[in-house]
Design an enzyme around this catalytic site. Structure first.
Site, PDB file in Angstrom:
ATOM      1  N   ASP A 141       0.876  -1.165   0.000  1.00 55.35           N
ATOM      2  CA  ASP A 141       0.000   0.000   0.000  1.00 55.35           C
ATOM      3  C   ASP A 141       0.915   1.216   0.000  1.00 55.35           C
ATOM      4  O   ASP A 141       1.923   1.246   0.724  1.00 55.35           O
ATOM      5  CB  ASP A 141      -0.865   0.040   1.264  1.00 55.35           C
ATOM      6  CG  ASP A 141      -2.139  -0.809   1.145  1.00 55.35           C
ATOM      7  OD1 ASP A 141      -2.215  -1.662   0.246  1.00 55.35           O
ATOM      8  OD2 ASP A 141      -3.045  -0.607   1.972  1.00 55.35           O
TER       9      ASP A 141
ATOM     10  N   ASP B  18       1.863   6.090   8.247  1.00 58.81           N
ATOM     11  CA  ASP B  18       1.626   7.517   8.486  1.00 58.81           C
ATOM     12  C   ASP B  18       0.855   7.863   9.761  1.00 58.81           C
ATOM     13  O   ASP B  18       0.447   9.017   9.947  1.00 58.81           O
ATOM     14  CB  ASP B  18       0.991   8.176   7.247  1.00 58.81           C
ATOM     15  CG  ASP B  18      -0.321   7.526   6.839  1.00 58.81           C
ATOM     16  OD1 ASP B  18      -0.695   6.494   7.428  1.00 58.81           O
ATOM     17  OD2 ASP B  18      -0.966   8.058   5.922  1.00 58.81           O
TER      18      ASP B  18
HETATM   19  N1  ARG Z   1      -2.915   1.559  10.999  1.00 58.96           N
HETATM   20  C1  ARG Z   1      -3.006   2.847  11.613  1.00 58.96           C
HETATM   21  C2  ARG Z   1      -3.670   2.765  12.966  1.00 58.96           C
HETATM   22  O1  ARG Z   1      -4.293   1.784  13.270  1.00 58.96           O
HETATM   23  C3  ARG Z   1      -3.780   3.780  10.762  1.00 58.96           C
HETATM   24  C4  ARG Z   1      -3.055   4.252   9.555  1.00 58.96           C
HETATM   25  C5  ARG Z   1      -3.948   5.031   8.686  1.00 58.96           C
HETATM   26  N2  ARG Z   1      -3.272   5.464   7.503  1.00 58.96           N
HETATM   27  C6  ARG Z   1      -3.807   5.454   6.292  1.00 58.96           C
HETATM   28  N3  ARG Z   1      -3.065   5.919   5.301  1.00 58.96           N
HETATM   29  N4  ARG Z   1      -5.003   4.948   6.039  1.00 58.96           N
HETATM   30  O2  ARG Z   1      -3.615   3.701  13.718  1.00 58.96           O
END
Ligand code: ARG
Length: 367
Positions: free
Chosen positions: A201, A252
């Site tokens: 991704d 991110d």
């Molecule tokens: N996996 C991250 C979390 O659970 C969220 C990341 C969201 N980033 C994105 N580009 N959709 O906090």
């Protein structure tokens, strides 16, 4: 007839329609996602690995159907307001084409009750210099997600950008490992995706000029990172960030470069910063403001650190994340607060819902 065989960004001529080297150069044009047409994804190994366990019931019961309407509409209203805010600051905003993600689809090898959404262009589109790369996403529901952007991407291509798609993955059962490590995948190397083919991704990569940082996640495998590294122009280096995240998906909200020399870190997800950044000021994000009983379908509560830089000093922060805003204010940033909690339910904040198309600046090293 001859074709312009430009193989490198040519810095002697004015920047084309697509030109982004960092996360912080002054933003001039951006794609903002939409919740219109969004559908609940099917519960499977790749989805289970990255979303809260509390989502299982809804995803199992309602795969391929619209999300709870009040939540989706509230999120869309926030997205529209955010797009309007960016426009009011003189930034060109484009939106994906309408797509009905509740339509089922199949490949010759498997089928899906529907898609997901066009809300998070960051997940899908990796923009490096004048090139847009479409990611080979590991979630089956996201297989055709790029369709919503093809009209836009064709336009950028017509005007001079480079546009490529990574090899379309098969996503057969052996792309996934149902026995993945649910507690410490980073220690055992046992993730929801195997290494039978490249998957990634775009949001598992972040850009700091000639240096990009990437994480192995449940959706981005080593081959995927290798594919990106080998397809970028030779001036770029891709560094791997080692995480301590049990549910890694998208770098991110874990490892967030804000400006040259300034890195915001999620202490629960990243312990060691790559040594090329030894000279950088690394600060840990404060506790998130999202209350425990606020239903997040697809992320952890720390997703509020997924901020968007409009320039080296201006940062868009979720309006209720006041501890984060205070911390960034004390670090020398100008805070632009925007309400976005309803969008956060769907797995992302300002960085996730955008793909920066053009930021004013040139390729340089900042490490
Ligand atoms: N996996 C991250 C979390 O659970 C969220 C990341 C969201 N980033 C994105 N580009 N959709 O906090």
């Amino acid at each position: 007839m001859t074709v312009d065989r430009r193989s490198r960004p040519d810095t002697t001529r004015p920047a084309g329609p697509v030109s982004t080297y960092t996360e912080w150069d002054p933003l001039e044009e951006v794609i903002v996602g939409t919740m219109r047409g969004a559908a609940v994804p099917q519960w499977d190994v790749a989805v289970e690995s990255c979303v809260p366990a509390s989502a299982r019931e809804l995803f199992t019961r309602s795969a391929g159907q619209p999300w709870p309407r009040a939540h989706a509409e509230a999120a869309e209203a926030e997205l529209d307001a955010f797009a309007g805010f960016l426009t009011s600051r003189g930034i060109v905003v484009t939106r994906p084409d309408p797509v009905d993600h509740t339509r089922s689809f199949s490949t010759p090898r498997w089928s899906s009750p529907g898609g997901l959404y066009s809300a998070m262009p960051r997940d899908l589109l990796l923009v490096v210099g004048d090139m847009i790369i479409e990611s080979p996403m590991a979630w089956r529901s996201r297989y055709f997600e790029a369709d919503a952007y093809h009209r836009l991407l064709t336009d950028y291509f017509r005007r001079g950008a480079r546009w490529i798609a990574a090899p379309r993955p098969l996503l057969d059962d052996d792309t996934f490992d149902a026995g993945f490590d649910r507690e410490t995948p980073f220690a055992t190397g046992s993730y929801a995706t195997t290494e039978v083919e490249p998957t990634f991704d775009a949001a598992d990569f972040t850009r700091c000029g000639t240096d990009l940082f990437a994480q192995r996640s449940h959706v981005t495998n080593r081959l995927g990172i290798e594919w990106v590294a080998r397809h970028l122009d030779p001036e770029y280096t891709v560094h791997i960030v080692e995480t301590i995240d049990p549910y890694p998906m998208h770098i991110d909200a874990s490892f967030v470069p804000l400006a040259p020399g300034k890195l915001l870190l999620n202490r629960n997800k990243v312990k060691d910063v790559p040594s090329v950044l030894d000279a950088w000021d690394v600060r840990v994000a404060p506790e998130p403001a999202v209350p425990d009983d606020f239903e997040l379908y697809m992320s952890s509560p720390t997703v509020g650190m997924n901020v968007l830089m409009l320039s080296e000093t201006q940062v868009v922060v979720e309006a209720q994340e006041t501890a984060l805003a205070d911390m960034l204010d004390g670090w020398g940033f100008d805070i632009l607060p925007i309400p976005f909690r309803n969008v956060m339910r769907f797995g992302g904040c300002f960085h996730c819902v955008t793909a920066d198309v053009r930021r004013r600046g040139e390729l340089r090293s900042v490490v």
